[in-house]
Write a protein that holds these residues in place. Structure first.
Motif, PDB file in Angstrom:
ATOM      1  N   PRO A 113       0.809  -1.226   0.000  1.00 26.99           N
ATOM      2  CA  PRO A 113       0.000   0.000   0.000  1.00 26.99           C
ATOM      3  C   PRO A 113       0.844   1.279   0.000  1.00 26.99           C
ATOM      4  CG  PRO A 113      -0.901  -1.584   1.551  1.00 26.99           C
ATOM      5  CD  PRO A 113       0.399  -2.162   1.058  1.00 26.99           C
ATOM      6  N   ASP A 114       2.030   1.243   0.631  1.00 26.42           N
ATOM      7  CA  ASP A 114       2.869   2.443   0.649  1.00 26.42           C
ATOM      8  C   ASP A 114       3.865   2.481  -0.511  1.00 26.42           C
ATOM      9  OD1 ASP A 114       4.797   0.593   1.298  1.00 26.42           O
ATOM     10  OD2 ASP A 114       5.273   1.440   3.258  1.00 26.42           O
ATOM     11  N   GLY A 115       3.844   1.479  -1.367  1.00 25.32           N
ATOM     12  CA  GLY A 115       4.707   1.476  -2.542  1.00 25.32           C
ATOM     13  C   GLY A 115       6.151   1.099  -2.273  1.00 25.32           C
ATOM     14  N   SER A 116       6.474   0.709  -1.044  1.00 22.21           N
ATOM     15  CA  SER A 116       7.877   0.438  -0.727  1.00 22.21           C
ATOM     16  C   SER A 116       8.285  -1.004  -1.024  1.00 22.21           C
ATOM     17  CB  SER A 116       8.149   0.737   0.752  1.00 22.21           C
ATOM     18  OG  SER A 116       7.476  -0.198   1.578  1.00 22.21           O
ATOM     19  N   GLN A 117       7.312  -1.889  -1.138  1.00 24.23           N
ATOM     20  CA  GLN A 117       7.617  -3.298  -1.366  1.00 24.23           C
ATOM     21  C   GLN A 117       6.742  -3.861  -2.469  1.00 24.23           C
ATOM     22  OE1 GLN A 117       7.064  -4.721   2.758  1.00 24.23           O
ATOM     23  NE2 GLN A 117       9.201  -5.350   2.597  1.00 24.23           N
ATOM     24  N   VAL A 118       7.230  -4.933  -3.062  1.00 22.55           N
ATOM     25  CA  VAL A 118       6.481  -5.595  -4.125  1.00 22.55           C
ATOM     26  C   VAL A 118       6.456  -7.092  -3.850  1.00 22.55           C
ATOM     27  CG1 VAL A 118       6.453  -6.164  -6.584  1.00 22.55           C
ATOM     28  CG2 VAL A 118       7.055  -3.847  -5.855  1.00 22.55           C
ATOM     29  N   ALA A 170      -0.129 -15.835  -6.611  1.00 18.30           N
ATOM     30  CA  ALA A 170      -1.232 -14.864  -6.561  1.00 18.30           C
ATOM     31  C   ALA A 170      -1.296 -14.101  -5.233  1.00 18.30           C
ATOM     32  CB  ALA A 170      -2.577 -15.555  -6.845  1.00 18.30           C
ATOM     33  N   PRO A 171      -0.160 -13.570  -4.762  1.00 22.66           N
ATOM     34  CA  PRO A 171      -0.190 -12.838  -3.486  1.00 22.66           C
ATOM     35  C   PRO A 171      -0.712 -11.421  -3.646  1.00 22.66           C
ATOM     36  CG  PRO A 171       2.009 -12.715  -4.398  1.00 22.66           C
ATOM     37  CD  PRO A 171       1.186 -13.567  -5.356  1.00 22.66           C
ATOM     38  N   ARG A 172      -1.284 -10.896  -2.583  1.00 22.22           N
ATOM     39  CA  ARG A 172      -1.668  -9.485  -2.561  1.00 22.22           C
ATOM     40  C   ARG A 172      -1.667  -8.995  -1.112  1.00 22.22           C
ATOM     41  NH1 ARG A 172      -4.008  -6.468  -6.878  1.00 22.22           N
ATOM     42  NH2 ARG A 172      -4.755  -8.252  -8.053  1.00 22.22           N
ATOM     43  N   PHE A 173      -1.210  -7.757  -0.922  1.00 23.22           N
ATOM     44  CA  PHE A 173      -1.161  -7.167   0.412  1.00 23.22           C
ATOM     45  C   PHE A 173      -2.564  -6.797   0.906  1.00 23.22           C
ATOM     46  CE2 PHE A 173       3.280  -6.123  -0.704  1.00 23.22           C
ATOM     47  CZ  PHE A 173       3.916  -6.421   0.486  1.00 23.22           C
ATOM     48  N   PRO A 175      -4.764  -3.926   3.000  1.00 18.89           N
ATOM     49  CA  PRO A 175      -4.619  -2.462   2.936  1.00 18.89           C
ATOM     50  C   PRO A 175      -3.689  -1.892   4.004  1.00 18.89           C
ATOM     51  CG  PRO A 175      -6.917  -3.107   2.723  1.00 18.89           C
ATOM     52  CD  PRO A 175      -6.161  -4.354   3.082  1.00 18.89           C
ATOM     53  N   ASP A 176      -3.532  -2.582   5.146  1.00 19.14           N
ATOM     54  CA  ASP A 176      -2.598  -2.076   6.156  1.00 19.14           C
ATOM     55  C   ASP A 176      -1.178  -2.595   5.925  1.00 19.14           C
ATOM     56  OD1 ASP A 176      -2.633  -4.689   7.005  1.00 19.14           O
ATOM     57  OD2 ASP A 176      -3.617  -4.298   8.924  1.00 19.14           O
ATOM     58  N   GLY A 177      -1.002  -3.409   4.899  1.00 19.64           N
ATOM     59  CA  GLY A 177       0.332  -3.880   4.543  1.00 19.64           C
ATOM     60  C   GLY A 177       0.887  -4.951   5.453  1.00 19.64           C
ATOM     61  N   ARG A 178       0.101  -5.424   6.413  1.00 21.80           N
ATOM     62  CA  ARG A 178       0.621  -6.383   7.401  1.00 21.80           C
ATOM     63  C   ARG A 178       0.366  -7.831   7.032  1.00 21.80           C
ATOM     64  NH1 ARG A 178      -1.622  -3.366  12.775  1.00 21.80           N
ATOM     65  NH2 ARG A 178      -0.249  -1.552  12.661  1.00 21.80           N
ATOM     66  N   THR A 179      -0.607  -8.043   6.158  1.00 20.49           N
ATOM     67  CA  THR A 179      -1.003  -9.409   5.824  1.00 20.49           C
ATOM     68  C   THR A 179      -0.889  -9.609   4.315  1.00 20.49           C
ATOM     69  OG1 THR A 179      -2.580  -9.310   7.635  1.00 20.49           O
ATOM     70  CG2 THR A 179      -2.876 -11.093   6.067  1.00 20.49           C
ATOM     71  N   VAL A 180      -0.547 -10.831   3.939  1.00 24.21           N
ATOM     72  CA  VAL A 180      -0.558 -11.196   2.525  1.00 24.21           C
ATOM     73  C   VAL A 180      -1.584 -12.306   2.342  1.00 24.21           C
ATOM     74  CG1 VAL A 180       0.762 -12.169   0.618  1.00 24.21           C
ATOM     75  CG2 VAL A 180       1.869 -10.618   2.228  1.00 24.21           C
ATOM     76  N   VAL A 181      -2.455 -12.150   1.378  1.00 26.59           N
ATOM     77  CA  VAL A 181      -3.384 -13.219   1.026  1.00 26.59           C
ATOM     78  C   VAL A 181      -2.889 -13.820  -0.285  1.00 26.59           C
ATOM     79  CG1 VAL A 181      -5.006 -11.648  -0.143  1.00 26.59           C
ATOM     80  CG2 VAL A 181      -5.814 -13.859   0.711  1.00 26.59           C
ATOM     81  N   TYR A 182      -2.976 -15.147  -0.428  1.00 27.07           N
ATOM     82  CA  TYR A 182      -2.357 -15.811  -1.573  1.00 27.07           C
ATOM     83  C   TYR A 182      -2.954 -17.195  -1.757  1.00 27.07           C
ATOM     84  CZ  TYR A 182       0.272 -17.964   2.244  1.00 27.07           C
ATOM     85  OH  TYR A 182       0.609 -18.621   3.408  1.00 27.07           O
ATOM     86  N   SER A 183      -2.561 -17.838  -2.850  1.00 29.41           N
ATOM     87  CA  SER A 183      -3.023 -19.195  -3.137  1.00 29.41           C
ATOM     88  C   SER A 183      -1.929 -20.207  -2.835  1.00 29.41           C
ATOM     89  CB  SER A 183      -3.407 -19.333  -4.617  1.00 29.41           C
ATOM     90  OG  SER A 183      -4.700 -18.851  -4.844  1.00 29.41           O
ATOM     91  N   VAL A 184      -2.342 -21.360  -2.296  1.00 29.18           N
ATOM     92  CA  VAL A 184      -1.441 -22.487  -2.088  1.00 29.18           C
ATOM     93  C   VAL A 184      -2.066 -23.710  -2.765  1.00 29.18           C
ATOM     94  CG1 VAL A 184      -0.467 -24.095  -0.389  1.00 29.18           C
ATOM     95  CG2 VAL A 184      -0.535 -21.636   0.102  1.00 29.18           C
ATOM     96  N   ASP A 213       0.501 -13.483   8.213  1.00 31.88           N
ATOM     97  CA  ASP A 213       0.934 -12.290   8.918  1.00 31.88           C
ATOM     98  C   ASP A 213       2.422 -12.115   8.613  1.00 31.88           C
ATOM     99  OD1 ASP A 213       0.405 -10.275  11.272  1.00 31.88           O
ATOM    100  OD2 ASP A 213       2.323 -11.270  11.683  1.00 31.88           O
ATOM    101  N   ILE A 214       2.786 -10.992   7.987  1.00 28.34           N
ATOM    102  CA  ILE A 214       4.149 -10.857   7.481  1.00 28.34           C
ATOM    103  C   ILE A 214       5.162 -10.840   8.622  1.00 28.34           C
ATOM    104  CG2 ILE A 214       5.734  -9.380   6.182  1.00 28.34           C
ATOM    105  CD1 ILE A 214       3.294  -8.457   4.564  1.00 28.34           C
ATOM    106  N   ALA A 215       4.841 -10.145   9.690  1.00 27.92           N
ATOM    107  CA  ALA A 215       5.803 -10.001  10.789  1.00 27.92           C
ATOM    108  C   ALA A 215       6.097 -11.341  11.457  1.00 27.92           C
ATOM    109  CB  ALA A 215       5.283  -8.994  11.812  1.00 27.92           C
TER     110      ALA A 215
END
Lengths: 175, 466
Positions: B242-247, B282-285, B287-296, B308-310
């Motif tokens: 969301p803040d553009g700092s990571q991809v 298929a990951p996506r952040f 909106p608070d940038g703390r979680t990634v949702v994706y397919s397994v 939870d990224i942290a």
């Protein structure tokens, strides 16, 4: 060789595979030459050539390394089962080999869905080979979705060849 | 909108609006613009004289772009000469590229602006029907560039908003232009802007059977491309934080598709998903940038997970035997839209962000995939396959008001501009020579444009306003 060791080798093989592009296994028949030096020694057959029944080239060309699927399907056709019976027999005989089953889709679909669809196809092949007695530890699968077409036209004749699963032999160890 | 028309029809500006009508929608009074609403309802929008600013209201696509004049920004010293031309060109390209504005050729200008402080000769700009006038200057010294600008409402003979200045080093000169254009856009539309933003995408070269893919970041207009990865492994579907700092992206570097995250600043990447030998994509952040949702993918089944990224803690969100993929959070983080073939074909579903019962929202003919929630929260963009064609479309979050914006052999993977007005996507052409390129389209379906990238492009993800 333990399953753990095999798994580690398979991962290493996959990592190496991931660093190359294109149809390295499809075209590079000599990749595994020499790995089975113990077989085919008493004839004029050049070890590793397509005439050597223990060679990767033989597996690819004579046994058939790939099976094809209907549009948006992962069900094995009778033709696919016949090919896979041959693969299972070959893998039984040549027990030093591990295999990575690659699933592919044609370009008529969205990227993520096609990755999941390719996984279904590869997994259908893996399950079938296991049902034919191949140790699950020798078989891994990966999907490339629509990222690696072998035919590039945008017609059914090409799509039919791209909706495939390819059993790619990975070098195991003899003995 | 009818209410507006009645209100304005009864207002003291009524005669002026009528005059605008006579000028074929050019809004010659500077007070009115003709705007096409869905269903071809013509609507007048205006400002009340001496009360509201010059305003172009974007509803469902503007029929008549607002004419503006943009004299070459004044170079205040010799070092600034080329920079002034570049800044002016960026502003012009940004504004005209929206399809909402039309630049009046400099050949037609009567007044010459030779000094930023000189008084504006409104009559000269009125005579060429310029509704908005943008004046500015550029100075450069020791590699530092300063851009000043003002926006004028020609027919009200008044400044629109306040003059501002932006500064950067020379390498950021295009950004200065985008920032000025963003200000102009906001003042004229009342909307949030999007020009000073970046897009991460997959740069593509080589033939179809041996496509080389690299992650790349560019300005929204295709300038300043930088590469984040090499082309030795397949990379797919990058997504900005969301803040553009990571991809986030999916790479086959290990032989399996796995989720990586790369820091845009130092281009350092790491594998996010921990399970060796398991396909994740298929990951996506959130909106608070703390979680990634994706397919397994496990066996033949692909489901949605959240991490939870942290802490690295994962949570399974779906457990159907079908394919669940392409998840995207609502802007408030409470819900996730995704695609599933649980009904037999790919369709769109919405579920709570923590998982739970999902509601199907797509019911039209064909297959729906790659849903993306708009930054405003009111719409979902998607890819639709129907009748052998691919479309980019938008619908309300309950699936109503579906509209298809494009049609081609293969359109795929929409992403929203930060203000939710424009959608970028990839279009692949047919046949053995087929190639993929990035396009953008207004959510009205107007203004389809190819984004100028140095090579082919796919899987765009539009980052935030910088």
């Amino acid at each position: 060789m333990t399953h753990q060791t095999r798994a580690a080798l398979l991962i290493a093989a996959l990592a190496a595979a991931g660093c190359t592009n294109g149809n390295r296994f499809d075209n590079d028949a000599s990749a595994g030459a020499g790995l089975n030096a113990g077989s085919g020694v008493d004839s004029g057959i050049i070890p590793g050539s397509a005439n050597d029944p223990a060679s990767q080239a033989y597996f690819q060309q004579t046994v058939g390394d790939r099976v094809f699927f209907q549009v948006d399907q992962s069900t094995l056709t009778p033709e696919a089962r016949a090919t896979l019976d041959g693969q299972a027999a070959w893998l039984q005989t040549n027990s030093d080999y591990l295999a990575v089953i690659e699933g592919h889709a044609d370009e008529q679909g969205t990227r993520e869905y096609n990755i999941a669809l390719g996984a279904r196809r590869a997994n259908a092949v893996r399950d079938y080979l296991i049902s034919r007695g191949i140790d699950a530890g020798r078989l891994r699968f990966v999907s490339y979705g629509k990222e690696r077409p072998v035919e590039v036209c945008s017609e059914e004749s090409c799509y039919a060849k791209n909706r495939r699963s390819v059993t790619v032999l990975a070098a195991g160890l003899t003995g | 909108m009818r209410r507006h028309r009645q209100r304005f029809g009864a207002s003291p500006d009524h005669t002026k609006i009528a005059r605008a009508d006579r000028h074929i929608g050019l809004a010659a009074t500077g007070l009115a613009l003709m705007i096409l609403l869905l269903g071809s309802v013509l609507v007048m929008t205006t400002r009340v004289a001496a009360q509201g600013p010059l305003r172009i209201e974007i509803t469902e696509g503007v029929v008549e772009p607002l004419p503006f004049a943009l004299p070459l920004f004044v170079a205040e010293n010799a070092e600034a000469q080329a920079l002034a031309a570049e800044v002016t060109q960026v502003i012009s390209d940004d504004l005209t590229g929206t399809g909402l504005f039309r630049e009046i050729s400099r050949d037609a200008h009567i007044s010459r602006v030779t000094s930023f402080g000189a008084p504006v000769q409104f009559a000269d700009w009125k005579a060429i029907n310029a509704q908005a006038l943008i004046t500015g200057s550029v100075s450069a010294s020791g590699g530092r560039v300063v851009v000043k600008f003002r926006v004028w409402d020609v027919f009200a003979q008044a400044e629109l908003g306040q003059g501002m200045q932006f500064a950067s080093d020379v390498s950021g000169v295009r950004r200065l232009g985008h920032k000025v254009a963003d200000q102009v856009y906001s003042r004229l539309t009342g909307e949030q802007p999007y020009f000073d933003s970046r897009v991460v995408y997959v740069s593509e070269t080589g033939p179809k059977a041996d496509r080389k893919k690299r992650l790349a970041i560019m300005d929204y207009d295709g300038a300043n491309v930088q590469y984040l990865t090499g082309s030795s492994a397949i990379v797919l579907a990058p997504r900005f934080s969301p803040d553009g700092s990571q991809v986030l992206y999916t790479s086959y570097e290990t032989g399996f598709p796995r989720i990586h995250v790369v820091s845009v600043g130092d281009v350092r990447s790491r594998i996010l998903e921990a399970d060796e030998g398991v396909m994740s994509f298929a990951p996506r952040f959130s909106p608070d940038g703390r979680t990634v949702v994706y397919s397994v993918t496990q066996g033949s089944n692909t489901d949605l997970w959240a991490m939870d990224i942290a802490s690295g803690a994962t949570r399974r969100l779906t457990s159907a035997p079908s394919i669940e993929t392409a998840p995207s959070y609502s802007p408030d983080g409470s819900r996730i839209v995704f695609e599933s073939d649980r009904s037999g074909t790919q369709q769109l579903y919405v579920m709570p962000a923590m998982g739970g019962e999902a509601q199907r929202i797509s019911f039209g003919d064909g297959r729906y995939g790659t849903p993306v929630w708009s930054p405003r929260g009111d719409r979902i963009a998607f890819t639709k396959q129907s009748g052998g064609r691919f479309h980019i479309g938008v619908m309300r979050t309950d699936g109503s008001e579906e509209r298809l914006l494009t049609a081609s052999f293969l359109d795929e993977g929409p992403t929203w501009s930060p203000n939710g007005r424009v959608i970028m996507f990839a279009r692949e052409t047919q046949g053995a020579q087929g190639a993929s390129a990035l396009y953008s389209v207004d959510i009205s379906g107007r203004n389809l444009r190819r984004v100028r990238t140095p090579a082919g492009g796919s899987d765009p993800s539009w980052g935030p306003l910088q």
